[in-house]
Design an enzyme around this catalytic site. Structure first.
Site, mmCIF file in Angstrom:
data_model
loop_
_atom_site.group_PDB
_atom_site.id
_atom_site.type_symbol
_atom_site.label_atom_id
_atom_site.label_comp_id
_atom_site.label_asym_id
_atom_site.label_seq_id
_atom_site.Cartn_x
_atom_site.Cartn_y
_atom_site.Cartn_z
ATOM 1 N N THR A 125 0.445 -1.283 0.163
ATOM 2 C CA THR A 125 -0.013 -0.248 0.124
ATOM 3 C C THR A 125 0.682 1.212 -0.108
ATOM 4 O OG1 THR A 125 -1.669 -1.080 1.301
ATOM 5 C CG2 THR A 125 -2.125 1.701 1.665
ATOM 6 N N LYS A 162 -8.217 1.441 -2.779
ATOM 7 C CA LYS A 162 -7.297 1.141 -1.782
ATOM 8 C C LYS A 162 -8.123 2.695 -0.017
ATOM 9 C CE LYS A 162 -5.164 -1.007 1.114
ATOM 10 N NZ LYS A 162 -4.899 -2.736 2.388
ATOM 11 N N LYS A 185 -1.728 5.055 8.606
ATOM 12 C CA LYS A 185 -0.759 4.639 7.660
ATOM 13 C C LYS A 185 -1.687 5.673 5.537
ATOM 14 C CE LYS A 185 1.229 1.734 3.967
ATOM 15 N NZ LYS A 185 2.058 0.933 3.606
HETATM 16 P P1 NAD Z 1 5.715 -6.076 7.247
HETATM 17 O O1 NAD Z 1 6.799 -4.801 8.486
HETATM 18 O O2 NAD Z 1 5.961 -7.358 8.439
HETATM 19 O O3 NAD Z 1 6.990 -6.611 6.559
HETATM 20 C C1 NAD Z 1 7.732 -6.036 5.377
HETATM 21 C C2 NAD Z 1 8.721 -6.892 5.155
HETATM 22 O O4 NAD Z 1 9.377 -5.454 4.076
HETATM 23 C C3 NAD Z 1 9.999 -6.757 6.513
HETATM 24 O O5 NAD Z 1 9.983 -8.314 6.231
HETATM 25 C C4 NAD Z 1 10.592 -5.998 5.779
HETATM 26 O O6 NAD Z 1 12.118 -6.595 6.534
HETATM 27 C C5 NAD Z 1 10.912 -6.277 4.344
HETATM 28 N N1 NAD Z 1 11.512 -5.060 3.887
HETATM 29 C C6 NAD Z 1 11.812 -3.605 4.267
HETATM 30 N N2 NAD Z 1 12.702 -2.682 3.585
HETATM 31 C C7 NAD Z 1 12.867 -4.271 2.117
HETATM 32 C C8 NAD Z 1 14.507 -3.570 1.484
HETATM 33 N N3 NAD Z 1 14.675 -2.687 0.489
HETATM 34 N N4 NAD Z 1 14.203 -4.779 0.598
HETATM 35 C C9 NAD Z 1 13.321 -6.308 1.006
HETATM 36 N N5 NAD Z 1 12.528 -6.368 2.188
HETATM 37 C C10 NAD Z 1 12.538 -4.961 2.538
HETATM 38 O O7 NAD Z 1 4.846 -5.192 6.325
HETATM 39 P P2 NAD Z 1 3.299 -6.100 6.035
HETATM 40 O O8 NAD Z 1 2.480 -5.562 7.865
HETATM 41 O O9 NAD Z 1 3.807 -7.570 5.904
HETATM 42 O O10 NAD Z 1 2.414 -4.767 5.433
HETATM 43 C C11 NAD Z 1 3.099 -4.659 3.779
HETATM 44 C C12 NAD Z 1 2.479 -3.663 2.826
HETATM 45 O O11 NAD Z 1 1.273 -4.581 3.668
HETATM 46 C C13 NAD Z 1 2.247 -2.811 3.658
HETATM 47 O O12 NAD Z 1 2.296 -1.644 2.370
HETATM 48 C C14 NAD Z 1 1.161 -2.764 4.097
HETATM 49 O O13 NAD Z 1 0.246 -1.313 3.983
HETATM 50 C C15 NAD Z 1 0.296 -3.247 3.402
HETATM 51 N N6 NAD Z 1 -0.661 -4.023 3.983
HETATM 52 C C16 NAD Z 1 -0.900 -4.945 5.169
HETATM 53 C C17 NAD Z 1 -1.832 -5.380 6.326
HETATM 54 C C18 NAD Z 1 -1.788 -5.997 6.949
HETATM 55 O O14 NAD Z 1 -2.842 -6.681 7.676
HETATM 56 N N7 NAD Z 1 -0.625 -6.174 8.026
HETATM 57 C C19 NAD Z 1 -2.834 -5.315 5.338
HETATM 58 C C20 NAD Z 1 -2.987 -4.690 4.269
HETATM 59 C C21 NAD Z 1 -1.973 -4.183 3.578
#
Ligand code: NAD
Length: 302
Positions: free
Chosen positions: A106, A181, A256
């Site tokens: 997102t 979204k 966010k």
């Molecule tokens: P998270 O922080 O658990 O996972 C993100 C991952 O990206 C981490 O493992 C981190 O180490 C990795 N990362 C960061 N920078 C990086 C890089 N330069 N190269 C490689 N890996 C890298 O976050 P999440 O909850 O999995 O969310 C991910 C996305 O999904 C976000 O944009 C969030 O807004 C969206 N989202 C999350 C949810 C939810 O319920 N968690 C729901 C809908 C959408």
């Protein structure tokens, strides 16, 4: 060329690079493995990479190596700045020509469009494909994907997304997925706050909240926050409220999305008096140390 296109459209056994194996990406990558794909994983976090390897992905020690041979690249990263950095520095020009890119993070609409445009200029198809549904839906393969990009890019992305979700909807051109979204989540914040206000006001006026739920959920107050995610414990349907507001959709993530919505509203000169009030209320609620609680916990402030 004809042969190459056919190969990219195969639904099984594609070589797919997956970048960002966190709470969401971990389960999504595992579902691509279950669907028979060869998943090449990278994350900055070693534990995330190890968990992906246990789920059947092949771990790589850099993005460049993970994408080197990939037919598709999927990313699930924290924000727009990181998405832009990853694609600009390590994916565009490093993945084979003709690969398709799917960013499921997102992020802000402007960055989504910018990255897709850079990918297109370098000869790659790319979609923005943010999701509705949380960690349980990511693990269970029941996410909803809202997709922005050309018809051709959408058709190529669709089989990959179908392995991770229950619905894949083409929203429109580049950035339309992110637009859908943030507009959806702004609406969600508004009806959650409205539901909380009405329930607590009913209670203060001496009406049993369960009675209010029974009446309003079958009247014109019907809405998803009330009917499917009732924010008071023991009232209405089972929800994170019944689990001390743990699990569900974290307040920090709602905030966010609301910040992204406010930024987008500004850029489009859209009037969002209710959205901006909801964003302010969630800023206060998150700022008071409630970032990790489910977003329905905002009812506790009434
Ligand atoms: P998270 O922080 O658990 O996972 C993100 C991952 O990206 C981490 O493992 C981190 O180490 C990795 N990362 C960061 N920078 C990086 C890089 N330069 N190269 C490689 N890996 C890298 O976050 P999440 O909850 O999995 O969310 C991910 C996305 O999904 C976000 O944009 C969030 O807004 C969206 N989202 C999350 C949810 C939810 O319920 N968690 C729901 C809908 C959408």
């Amino acid at each position: 060329m004809e042969g190459a296109v056919t190969a990219f459209r195969r639904e099984k056994d594609m070589k797919i690079a997956f970048i960002g194996l966190g709470n969401m990406g971990g389960g999504m990558a595992a579902n691509l493995v279950k669907a028979g794909h060869d998943v090449r994983a990278f994350d900055l976090s070693q534990p995330a990479l190890e968990a992906a390897a246990e789920a059947g992905c092949t771990p790589f020690s850099s993005i460049e190596e993970a994408v080197a041979d990939a037919e598709a690249v999927v990313s699930m990263l924290p924000n727009g700045q990181i998405v832009k950095g990853v694609y600009t520095d390590a994916v565009i020009g490093k993945a084979p020509k003709g690969a398709v890119f799917l960013d499921c993070s997102t992020i802000d609409v402007a960055t989504a469009r910018e990255v897709i445009s850079a990918a297109n200029e370098a000869g790659y198809d790319m979609v923005d494909a943010p999701v509705s549904g949380g960690i349980a839906a990511a693990n269970g393969g029941t996410l909803t994907f809202m997709v922005g990009g050309t018809e051709a890019a959408f058709e190529r992305a669709k089989p990959v997304l179908e392995a991770m979700g229950k619905a894949v909807i083409h929203a429109g051109e580049a950035g339309a997925g992110q637009t859908a979204k943030i507009c959806n989540n702004m609406l969600l914040a508004i009806h959650m706050i409205g539901t909380a206000e009405a329930m607590m006001m009913a209670e203060k006026l001496g009406l049993d909240p369960q009675k209010f739920y029974e009446i309003s959920s079958q009247s014109s107050g019907y809405n998803w926050s009330l009917n499917a995610y009732t924010p008071l414990p023991g009232v209405g349907v089972e929800s994170p409220a019944d689990n001390d507001y743990k699990g569900g959709f974290a307040t920090g993530l709602m905030l966010k999305d609301l910040r992204l919505a406010m930024e987008a509203a500004d850029s489009a000169n859209a009037a969002v008096p209710m959205g901006s009030r909801a964003a302010a209320l969630y800023e206060d609620f998150a700022g008071a140390g409630n970032e990790a609680l489910d977003f329905s916990a905002i009812i506790k402030t009434y």
